[in-house]
Design a protein around this motif. Structure first.
Motif, mmCIF file in Angstrom:
data_model
loop_
_atom_site.group_PDB
_atom_site.id
_atom_site.type_symbol
_atom_site.label_atom_id
_atom_site.label_comp_id
_atom_site.label_asym_id
_atom_site.label_seq_id
_atom_site.Cartn_x
_atom_site.Cartn_y
_atom_site.Cartn_z
ATOM 1 N N PHE A 749 76.210 -12.936 28.020
ATOM 2 C CA PHE A 749 75.844 -11.532 28.193
ATOM 3 C C PHE A 749 74.373 -11.430 28.562
ATOM 4 C CE2 PHE A 749 74.829 -12.612 23.877
ATOM 5 C CZ PHE A 749 73.712 -11.841 23.535
ATOM 6 N N ASP A 750 73.946 -10.247 28.955
ATOM 7 C CA ASP A 750 72.560 -9.950 29.289
ATOM 8 C C ASP A 750 71.924 -9.289 28.068
ATOM 9 O OD1 ASP A 750 70.144 -8.936 30.139
ATOM 10 O OD2 ASP A 750 70.912 -8.119 32.020
ATOM 11 N N PRO A 751 71.005 -9.942 27.373
ATOM 12 C CA PRO A 751 70.454 -9.356 26.148
ATOM 13 C C PRO A 751 69.600 -8.120 26.391
ATOM 14 C CG PRO A 751 69.266 -11.354 26.754
ATOM 15 C CD PRO A 751 70.436 -11.264 27.682
ATOM 16 N N SER A 752 69.092 -7.961 27.611
ATOM 17 C CA SER A 752 68.264 -6.796 27.907
ATOM 18 C C SER A 752 69.078 -5.566 28.282
ATOM 19 C CB SER A 752 67.294 -7.131 29.055
ATOM 20 O OG SER A 752 66.470 -8.213 28.715
ATOM 21 N N ASP A 753 70.287 -5.792 28.765
ATOM 22 C CA ASP A 753 71.131 -4.689 29.214
ATOM 23 C C ASP A 753 72.589 -5.101 29.046
ATOM 24 O OD1 ASP A 753 72.050 -2.340 30.301
ATOM 25 O OD2 ASP A 753 71.656 -2.911 32.376
ATOM 26 N N ALA A 754 73.029 -5.107 27.793
ATOM 27 C CA ALA A 754 74.341 -5.663 27.460
ATOM 28 C C ALA A 754 75.455 -4.685 27.816
ATOM 29 C CB ALA A 754 74.388 -6.030 25.987
ATOM 30 N N GLN A 755 75.795 -4.626 29.106
ATOM 31 C CA GLN A 755 76.864 -3.749 29.560
ATOM 32 C C GLN A 755 78.236 -4.390 29.403
ATOM 33 O OE1 GLN A 755 76.174 -2.203 33.526
ATOM 34 N NE2 GLN A 755 73.980 -2.484 33.303
ATOM 35 N N ILE A 756 78.287 -5.722 29.499
ATOM 36 C CA ILE A 756 79.572 -6.407 29.433
ATOM 37 C C ILE A 756 79.371 -7.807 28.874
ATOM 38 C CG2 ILE A 756 79.456 -7.336 31.789
ATOM 39 C CD1 ILE A 756 82.500 -6.664 31.960
ATOM 40 N N PHE A 757 80.352 -8.254 28.103
ATOM 41 C CA PHE A 757 80.367 -9.590 27.543
ATOM 42 C C PHE A 757 81.572 -10.322 28.125
ATOM 43 C CE2 PHE A 757 77.883 -7.108 24.695
ATOM 44 C CZ PHE A 757 77.053 -7.956 23.984
ATOM 45 N N THR A 758 81.370 -11.582 28.495
ATOM 46 C CA THR A 758 82.475 -12.395 29.008
ATOM 47 C C THR A 758 82.452 -13.743 28.306
ATOM 48 O OG1 THR A 758 81.126 -13.267 30.810
ATOM 49 C CG2 THR A 758 82.440 -11.306 31.283
ATOM 50 N N GLY A 759 83.565 -14.439 28.353
ATOM 51 C CA GLY A 759 83.563 -15.750 27.743
ATOM 52 C C GLY A 759 84.937 -16.376 27.672
ATOM 53 N N LEU A 760 85.003 -17.496 26.950
ATOM 54 C CA LEU A 760 86.229 -18.271 26.780
ATOM 55 C C LEU A 760 86.422 -18.589 25.302
ATOM 56 C CD1 LEU A 760 85.755 -20.894 29.644
ATOM 57 C CD2 LEU A 760 87.392 -19.016 29.661
ATOM 58 N N ARG A 761 87.667 -18.519 24.847
ATOM 59 C CA ARG A 761 88.007 -18.993 23.505
ATOM 60 C C ARG A 761 89.003 -20.141 23.642
ATOM 61 N NH1 ARG A 761 89.606 -16.162 17.754
ATOM 62 N NH2 ARG A 761 90.162 -18.125 16.738
ATOM 63 N N HIS A 762 88.700 -21.231 22.938
ATOM 64 C CA HIS A 762 89.648 -22.341 22.860
ATOM 65 C C HIS A 762 90.740 -21.954 21.868
ATOM 66 C CE1 HIS A 762 90.914 -26.171 20.779
ATOM 67 N NE2 HIS A 762 91.272 -26.395 22.029
ATOM 68 N N LEU A 763 91.996 -21.980 22.311
ATOM 69 C CA LEU A 763 93.113 -21.543 21.491
ATOM 70 C C LEU A 763 93.906 -22.686 20.889
ATOM 71 C CD1 LEU A 763 94.540 -18.650 23.718
ATOM 72 C CD2 LEU A 763 93.089 -18.432 21.692
ATOM 73 N N SER A 764 94.090 -23.753 21.644
ATOM 74 C CA SER A 764 95.005 -24.790 21.174
ATOM 75 C C SER A 764 94.753 -26.092 21.908
ATOM 76 C CB SER A 764 96.455 -24.335 21.402
ATOM 77 O OG SER A 764 97.372 -25.355 21.053
ATOM 78 N N GLY A 765 95.008 -27.215 21.215
ATOM 79 C CA GLY A 765 94.969 -28.529 21.833
ATOM 80 C C GLY A 765 93.629 -29.218 21.699
ATOM 81 N N GLY A 766 93.577 -30.323 20.977
ATOM 82 C CA GLY A 766 92.367 -31.126 20.900
ATOM 83 C C GLY A 766 91.259 -30.503 20.077
ATOM 84 N N GLN A 767 90.097 -31.155 20.123
ATOM 85 C CA GLN A 767 88.901 -30.706 19.424
ATOM 86 C C GLN A 767 88.027 -29.908 20.380
ATOM 87 O OE1 GLN A 767 88.127 -31.233 16.125
ATOM 88 N NE2 GLN A 767 86.349 -29.908 16.446
ATOM 89 N N ALA A 768 87.691 -28.674 19.991
ATOM 90 C CA ALA A 768 86.959 -27.774 20.885
ATOM 91 C C ALA A 768 85.592 -28.344 21.257
ATOM 92 C CB ALA A 768 86.792 -26.413 20.231
ATOM 93 N N SER A 769 85.196 -28.085 22.511
ATOM 94 C CA SER A 769 83.862 -28.437 22.998
ATOM 95 C C SER A 769 83.302 -27.249 23.759
ATOM 96 C CB SER A 769 83.906 -29.674 23.896
ATOM 97 O OG SER A 769 84.644 -29.397 25.080
ATOM 98 N N ALA A 770 81.989 -27.187 23.910
ATOM 99 C CA ALA A 770 81.361 -26.086 24.644
ATOM 100 C C ALA A 770 80.004 -26.538 25.139
ATOM 101 C CB ALA A 770 81.215 -24.853 23.755
ATOM 102 N N TYR A 771 79.692 -26.180 26.372
ATOM 103 C CA TYR A 771 78.403 -26.549 26.973
ATOM 104 C C TYR A 771 77.880 -25.357 27.761
ATOM 105 C CZ TYR A 771 74.863 -29.677 28.943
ATOM 106 O OH TYR A 771 73.682 -30.297 29.271
ATOM 107 N N ALA A 772 76.641 -24.977 27.486
ATOM 108 C CA ALA A 772 75.985 -23.890 28.204
ATOM 109 C C ALA A 772 75.074 -24.479 29.270
ATOM 110 C CB ALA A 772 75.175 -23.025 27.240
ATOM 111 N N ILE A 773 75.198 -24.003 30.511
ATOM 112 C CA ILE A 773 74.458 -24.569 31.640
ATOM 113 C C ILE A 773 73.405 -23.586 32.109
ATOM 114 C CG2 ILE A 773 74.636 -25.464 33.988
ATOM 115 C CD1 ILE A 773 77.568 -26.090 33.439
ATOM 116 N N ASN A 774 72.174 -24.066 32.224
ATOM 117 C CA ASN A 774 71.111 -23.305 32.868
ATOM 118 C C ASN A 774 71.148 -23.657 34.351
ATOM 119 O OD1 ASN A 774 68.802 -22.166 33.876
ATOM 120 N ND2 ASN A 774 67.404 -23.112 32.399
#
Length: 943
Positions: A749-774
């Protein structure tokens, strides 16, 4: 002003010599070995701002929009400025007009990807479109001039189109100017010099006397080289040949006669004379419209996709400025869309022979409006002041119609541009019955141009659709889709007493359910709409992949005998599906991409929320077992995209979804690593997607992937994830990425103007991982998208767990949310699932993430590891079925195939009996939850 160039002869004429006015002309005939294709001009983009609420023009600055300007600065755009600063805004009495003042252009730094920049500009949410600039070739290719040396000479075409008799009625007027946007002219030719429209308000004195932004544009303008000399470029006489067809001096005792007689022409040069200039056809159209040209001729074009920028330019000329736009339909003997001829508000002209039959090399299509002679057309050459030449192609059929349009504008000065075009279409001579034309009926226009009828007949009727609105509004439609079509029809010529518009399909794959619109009695220029009772259409279930279906609008008035047709092309069954049951609309391709079929692709409709701006630049599935063994179809570090996944069964929407409002499925795979030197993984992927129309499930789409190991070795470990390069509305370089470990939810999201939030949730299968890319990380960063996305970088994002799941410094950000599977044995399968989410607040995003997890666990076939000791028999059953369990207690839930909870019971022992006789035959789901785990079983109740 530059001195006129010393022109070189055409190669074929270097041997034969210059043809004088007294010499027998020889024919130059167009060949059609290849389809001319438009090409992208490097280093330039155009974009159109969304209209401001006050309908005012942008404030000073780059564009005056802070969000857009920040993006332009970030991508190092240069020379950002209005494209048409002098264009007149649309008036309140001009429905359908466009505001060219909102269009900007920008130069890009060397090596910048035009498509990537366009994507970045679109994702700001502040532009209607951002597009490349295209180059179009002229439509002339000379061949052996001796090919028709026995020809007796003369302008046979003037007799065919009844020009001589038309001149008895009107000879045009010097006030009617025809723009020749082409390769330049010869200012001193004996049949052209007196016909050039000069700008006496701006003589050649180094001053912009008329203050129109062009210094000394006395003879016209060279848009390709940006100077005031419209003299032809070396080795090109195309523009001179075209000008002679439309406007050569008539009745002057010299040379030939142009159809426009007294109508003058404005030479606008659009092809460069040097290596630094560029094609500028559309800039010339705006100039012509703004400088009083009543007719604009375009004898150039190419096959290729439609551009909204180019359509805006055409609309501005035709609607805002009331110019008749005429274009060559092409010289490729095929049924295809050809631009600019196929744009709305353009008279598309195909070519005929001296016997009125379709020329062998003529393009044909439902978008052609009329035909005109286009073989052996004698016209001005321009290698000297007294030479002439016979040429062929739609380049020379179009200016005959342009000249005729000038005569009609003189004869009927009260007609607007649309009425002039209608008059020309309605007064042609029908030539469909000729032997060479029968197979092309309906695709060579209304007939062959008849100038006499065009300037004399006043009782013609003509109606035209001025707007068409599809609901849902998509680029393409899937099998089984039902759509509504609202149209606005305008009566252009004589009044009609009971106009009806009947919609029919020329394709077996589009079925028309509601086909008639009764517009009734309509006065000249009156408009009517069927918005209250729109046409209804259904796409057949058997529509082949990427089918172009044509529908026909038939206008009829029984009292007057009027009948006329107009056509529409609809793309069916594209190689992607759109899930839009809820507030998220998500495109899922057949090869694992999300949003679009690759970076910069126009195949797909992106990811949007509540019909807002596109949210996703690029997305797709990633698989990896090591830093060198990675499979995907997203961008790479070689200025392109990987193409590891191949379609086995294309993505499709289920006709009868059982587990959600919408369901999609498809299968793809990568290559075996033994065939790629160990570069790929070797997995088959069955993808499923689920979307819901009811709250609280409207803010997510579930994506499920069943992975099967196709190799002979155990994949140990196997990493799987989704790469999502979000570009949220607002400033794309001002986003942060957060990680909610409890929910396995990574969001942006945009912390200065939080009009919308988007993302992904891991629901099933394996051990969850997450990486944020600049995306704009320094070169020393482990992952940096600014210079591409390498296989090693993809592996990093999938394999290091959640230690880099957050990115709290605002920047242009992406995410990879995934899962790690310890092993996958040969021929074994495992399922991994994610929810793609969007919401206007964090709390609503979290609610959606929770709803997605609950829905998936309770209702969907999760394929979790089988619980030891769980047995269901008999299955199928007609009434009773026994469920054996490991040591209790256990909770048993029974769901319908649509996900409705039917019953819940607690079991303390090792078995229970279910009585299904109370339920109707069909598929049911049985959810078993114990202390050691849970599983879902399918239960079929039979008669």
């Amino acid at each position: 002003m530059r001195l006129p160039l010393l022109f070189l002869f055409l190669r074929s004429l270097l041997i034969l010599g210059v043809l004088s006015s007294s010499a027998l002309p020889v024919a130059a005939q167009l060949t059609s070995a290849e389809v001319p294709v438009k090409t992208v001009v490097a280093g330039r983009v155009v974009f159109k701002l969304k209209p401001a609420p006050t309908a005012q023009r942008p404030a000073p600055g780059l564009t005056g929009n802070s969000v857009l300007d920040a993006t332009l600065t970030r991508i190092q755009a240069q020379a950002v400025q209005p494209k048409f600063p002098h264009a007149r805004p649309p008036g309140p009495d001009q429905p359908g007009a466009v505001d060219l003042g909102l269009i900007f252009q920008a130069a890009l730094p060397d090596g910048a990807s035009v498509e990537a920049v366009c994507q970045a500009l679109r994702k700001t949410g502040t532009v209607e479109y951002a597009e490349p600039v295209y180059y179009y070739p002229p439509l002339l290719q000379t061949s052996d001039p001796l090919a028709d040396s026995t020809r007796t000479g003369g302008q046979y075409h003037l007799k065919n189109i009844r020009a001589y008799r038309a001149w008895d009625v009107t000879q045009g007027d010097t006030s009617v100017v025809i723009a020749i946007a082409d390769g330049g002219t010869r200012l001193t030719h004996e049949d052209l010099a007196s016909q050039i429209q000069v700008n006496r308000r701006d003589p050649i004195d180094g001053v912009d006397n008329d203050q129109d932004g062009y210094v000394d544009n006395y003879y016209g303008w060279d848009f390709a080289d940006n100077d005031n000399d419209p003299t032809r470029e070396a080795n090109s006489v195309h523009g001179i040949l075209v000008a002679g067809c439309a406007s050569a001096a008539t009745n002057n005792g010299k040379g030939i006669a142009g159809v426009g007689f007294r109508c003058r022409f404005m030479p606008l040069k659009i092809y460069s004379s040097n290596t630094t200039g560029s094609f500028a056809g559309y800039e010339a159209i705006v100039y012509a419209a703004d400088h009083g040209c009543r007719v604009i001729n375009l004898s150039w074009g190419a096959a290729g996709g439609r551009s909204q920028y180019e359509q805006d330019i055409i609309t501005y000329a035709a609607i805002n400025r009331d110019a008749v736009v005429v274009a060559a339909a092409g010289n490729t003997p095929a049924d295809l869309d050809f631009y600019p001829a196929s744009y709305q508000h353009v008279l598309s002209v195909a070519t005929t022979t001296s016997t009125d039959e379709r020329s062998a090399n003529a393009t044909f299509s439902r978008r052609v409006d009329l035909s005109a002679p286009g073989t052996q057309i004698l016209t001005t050459l321009g290698n000297s002041d007294t030479d002439y030449f016979a040429v062929g192609g739609s380049s020379f059929a179009a200016p005959l119609v342009a000249g005729a349009a000038g005569l009609v504008r003189t004869r009927f000065p009260h007609y607007n541009a649309a009425q002039v075009a209608a008059q020309l279409r309605r007064t042609t001579d029908n030539i469909d019955a000729l032997p060479g034309n029968a197979a092309y009926a309906g695709r060579i226009g209304s007939g062959r141009l008849n100038v006499l009828r065009a300037v004399t007949e006043t009782g013609q009727h003509s109606a035209r659709l001025v707007t068409r609105t599809f609901a849902p509004n998509r680029r393409a439609y899937a099998p089984g889709d039902t759509l509504r079509l609202a149209v606005q029809v305008q009566n252009l010529l004589q009044p009609v007493s009971n106009l009806t518009v009947t919609l029919s399909s020329l394709s077996p794959y589009v079925l028309v359910r509601q086909s008639t619109f009764t517009a009734g009695s309509m006065a000249t220029l009156e408009q009517r709409s069927n918005a209250a009772t729109p046409f209804r259409l259904t796409v057949a279930a058997a529509a082949p992949l990427n089918t172009k279906a044509v529908v026909r609008y038939r206008f009829q008035d029984a009292a007057t005998g009027y009948q006329e047709d107009q056509y529409e092309t609809i793309l069916l069954n594209p190689d992607y599906v759109v899930l839009d049951a809820g507030d998220i609309a998500l495109t899922l391709t057949s090869r694992g991409n999300i949003g679009y079929d690759g970076l910069g692709s126009d195949a797909g409709e992106g990811v949007t929320y509540r019909q807002g701006a596109p949210l996703l630049s690029e997305g797709g599935l990633l698989l990896a077992t090591s830093a060198t063994r990675v499979s995907d179809n997203v961008r790479n570090d070689r200025r392109g995209a990987d193409v590891d996944f191949l379609t086995l069964n294309r993505a499709y929407l289920l006709a009868q979804p059982m587990r959600a409002t919408q369901e999609a499925a498809g299968t793809f795979r990568d290559s075996l690593p033994s065939l790629t030197q160990g570069r790929t993984v070797g997995v088959r992927v069955r993808q499923h997607a689920y979307a819901e129309a009811t709250s609280p499930h409207r803010d997510y789409v579930i994506l499920e992937y069943q992975l099967t190991n196709l190799t002979t070795d155990t994949l140990k470990p196997l990493h799987v994830g989704l790469f999502m390069d979000w570009d949220l509305p607002g400033e794309a370089g001002r986003n942060v990425v957060e990680w909610d470990a409890a929910r396995r939810l990574q969001y942006l999201f945009d912390p200065s103007d939080a009009q919308i939030f988007t993302g992904l949730r891991h629901l099933s299968g394996g051990q969850a991982s997450a990486y944020a890319i600049n995306n704009q990380a320094p070169a020393s960063a482990a992952v940096r998208l600014a210079d591409g996305f390498s296989a090693a970088e993809k592996f990093i994002t999938l394999s290091i767990g959640t230690q880099n799941a957050r990115l709290l410094t605002p920047t242009d950000a992406s995410q990879v949310t995934g899962a790690t599977l310890p092993f996958l044995a040969p021929a074994d399968s495992v399922t991994v699932a994610f929810a793609v989410l969007a919401a206007p607040s964090l709390s609503q995003l979290q609610t959606a993430a929770d709803a997605a997890a609950t829905r998936y666990q309770q209702l969907l076939p999760t394929r979790t590891p089988w619980l030891a000791g769980v047995v269901l028999y008999p299955n199928p059953t007609t009434s009773l079925t026994r469920l054996d369990l490991p040591a209790g207690p256990a909770t048993i839930q029974l769901f319908s195939g649509l996900g409705q909870l039917l019953s819940t019971r607690q079991v303390t022992g090792s078995s229970t009996v279910l009585d299904m006789s109370f339920y109707t035959p069909g598929l049911y789901l049985l959810r078993v939850q114990t202390r050691t785990g849970s599983t879902t079983l399918r239960l079929l109740r039979q008669q």
